[in-house]
Design an enzyme around this catalytic site. Structure first.
Site, PDB file in Angstrom:
ATOM      1  N   HIS A 139       0.900  -1.277   0.079  1.00  0.00           N
ATOM      2  CA  HIS A 139      -0.037  -0.203  -0.045  1.00  0.00           C
ATOM      3  C   HIS A 139       0.966   1.054  -0.074  1.00  0.00           C
ATOM      4  CE1 HIS A 139      -2.633   2.990   1.146  1.00  0.00           C
ATOM      5  NE2 HIS A 139      -2.473   3.201   2.265  1.00  0.00           N
ATOM      6  N   HIS A 189       1.005   5.708  -1.193  1.00  0.00           N
ATOM      7  CA  HIS A 189       0.195   7.115  -1.593  1.00  0.00           C
ATOM      8  C   HIS A 189       1.118   7.550  -2.878  1.00  0.00           C
ATOM      9  CE1 HIS A 189      -0.631   7.340   2.956  1.00  0.00           C
ATOM     10  NE2 HIS A 189      -1.492   6.492   2.479  1.00  0.00           N
ATOM     11  N   GLU A 207       2.175  -0.608 -23.316  1.00  0.00           N
ATOM     12  CA  GLU A 207       2.285  -1.935 -22.403  1.00  0.00           C
ATOM     13  C   GLU A 207       1.476  -1.885 -21.171  1.00  0.00           C
ATOM     14  OE1 GLU A 207       6.383  -2.661 -22.428  1.00  0.00           O
ATOM     15  OE2 GLU A 207       6.629  -2.976 -24.642  1.00  0.00           O
TER      16      GLU A 207
HETATM   17  P1  13P Z   1       0.327   3.012   9.086  1.00  0.00           P
HETATM   18  O1  13P Z   1       1.582   3.790   9.776  1.00  0.00           O
HETATM   19  O2  13P Z   1      -0.485   2.417  10.323  1.00  0.00           O
HETATM   20  O3  13P Z   1       0.912   1.720   8.493  1.00  0.00           O
HETATM   21  O4  13P Z   1      -0.586   3.651   8.406  1.00  0.00           O
HETATM   22  C1  13P Z   1      -0.149   4.352   7.181  1.00  0.00           C
HETATM   23  C2  13P Z   1      -1.176   4.518   6.067  1.00  0.00           C
HETATM   24  O5  13P Z   1      -0.869   4.666   4.662  1.00  0.00           O
HETATM   25  C3  13P Z   1      -2.541   4.397   6.496  1.00  0.00           C
HETATM   26  O6  13P Z   1      -3.455   4.115   5.296  1.00  0.00           O
HETATM   27 ZN    ZN Z   2      -2.462   5.144   3.385  1.00  0.00          ZN
END
Ligand code: 13P
Ligand code: ZN
Length: 268
Positions: free
Chosen positions: A137, A139, A167
């Site tokens: 995950h 950003h 691609e």
């Molecule tokens: P954490 O520090 O708990 O991993 O959270 C970061 C985050 O991106 C929450 O979506």
């Molecule tokens: Zn996050």
């Protein structure tokens, strides 16, 4: 268990987290990573349970599984310098309700607040791909920006990204799942993410970020890198008159030539 610092999977984890930070995908503690490991991979490093931490949810499919993962609140830029504090190795027990801490989180910390999304997504991906191992995950700036100016319709969002590089359709032929804004760190967003993960390895969290899944850290990083690059191209051209594009017919030619089957109706 200090030997774990020399384990190949730990080095690869640190490298991946460092590269994510270098790309600007993970400001502060933004983002989290988890890697499924087998008993064989970790056995030689194990010497007992340090602590037990309740998870707050159930995930029977991951009973007894090992996860190397980032800690909550840990800054990505510190991971290479303080791996034993920023990372942890856990084993899930009691149907996933308890995490046994086997290594790491040495300052008394805990696993990422997004553990529900990680564990439930691992279970969802394993149900469709036995080789699945990674949930990542972050950003990423351009994909995040795109969720403010582009429709969140999954088909439209995906088709825009497919057209931003030849691609793209080969890297994510199944397209992206997209969730509307939801409160993060909850079981609810974890369940919703996992539901999307049954069909997609990329799931956008509108106005927040992105989840990616794959069989290896390298491959999952590359998947996100490709989608993020496509979003960057989109943002560079979205305000300009479009003179040329990749047409639906060309997308179809590529899918047919390379043997990919995008979701029905998404190509035309
Ligand atoms: P954490 O520090 O708990 O991993 O959270 C970061 C985050 O991106 C929450 O979506
Ligand atoms: Zn996050």
């Amino acid at each position: 268990m200090s030997g774990l610092l020399t384990a190949p999977f730990l080095k690869e984890m640190v490298r991946t987290v460092s590269d994510m930070y270098a790309r600007g995908w993970d400001e502060r503690n933004g983002g989290n990573v988890s890697l499924l490991l087998t008993e064989d991979e970790v056995a030689s490093y194990l010497d007992g349970v340090l602590r037990e931490i309740p998870t707050g949810f159930e995930a029977p499919a991951l009973e007894g599984r090992y996860l190397l993962l980032t800690g909550t609140g840990k800054y990505f830029r510190n991971v290479p310098h303080q791996p034993e504090e920023c990372l942890g190795l856990i084993r899930l027990t009691e149907q996933g309700r308890t995490a046994q801490l086997l290594w790491g989180f040495s300052d008394g910390g805990s696993f990422t607040s997004e553990l529900p999304a990680h564990v439930l997504s691992h279970a969802a991906r394993l149900s469709v791909d036995p080789n699945h191992r990674v949930v990542l995950h972050c950003h990423p700036t351009n994909l995040l920006a795109m969720t403010y100016v582009h429709t969140l319709d999954e088909r439209e969002f995906t088709r825009t990204l497919w057209r931003m590089g030849t691609e793209c359709i080969a890297v994510f032929p199944e397209g992206l799942g997209v969730l509307p804004w939801m409160l993060c760190g909850t079981n609810e967003i974890g369940v919703a993410t996992a539901e999307k993960m049954r069909r997609h390895r990329l799931v956008v969290w509108a106005q927040h970020g992105l989840y990616g899944a794959g069989n290896a850290l390298d491959q999952t990083f590359g998947l996100i890198e490709t989608a993020e690059k496509a979003a960057e191209v989109y943002l560079k051209i979205a305000h300009l008159p479009i003179v040329n594009t990749i047409t639906d017919q060309q997308l179809r030619i590529m899918a047919d030539a390379w043997g990919y089957r995008p979701p029905t109706g998404w190509l035309e």
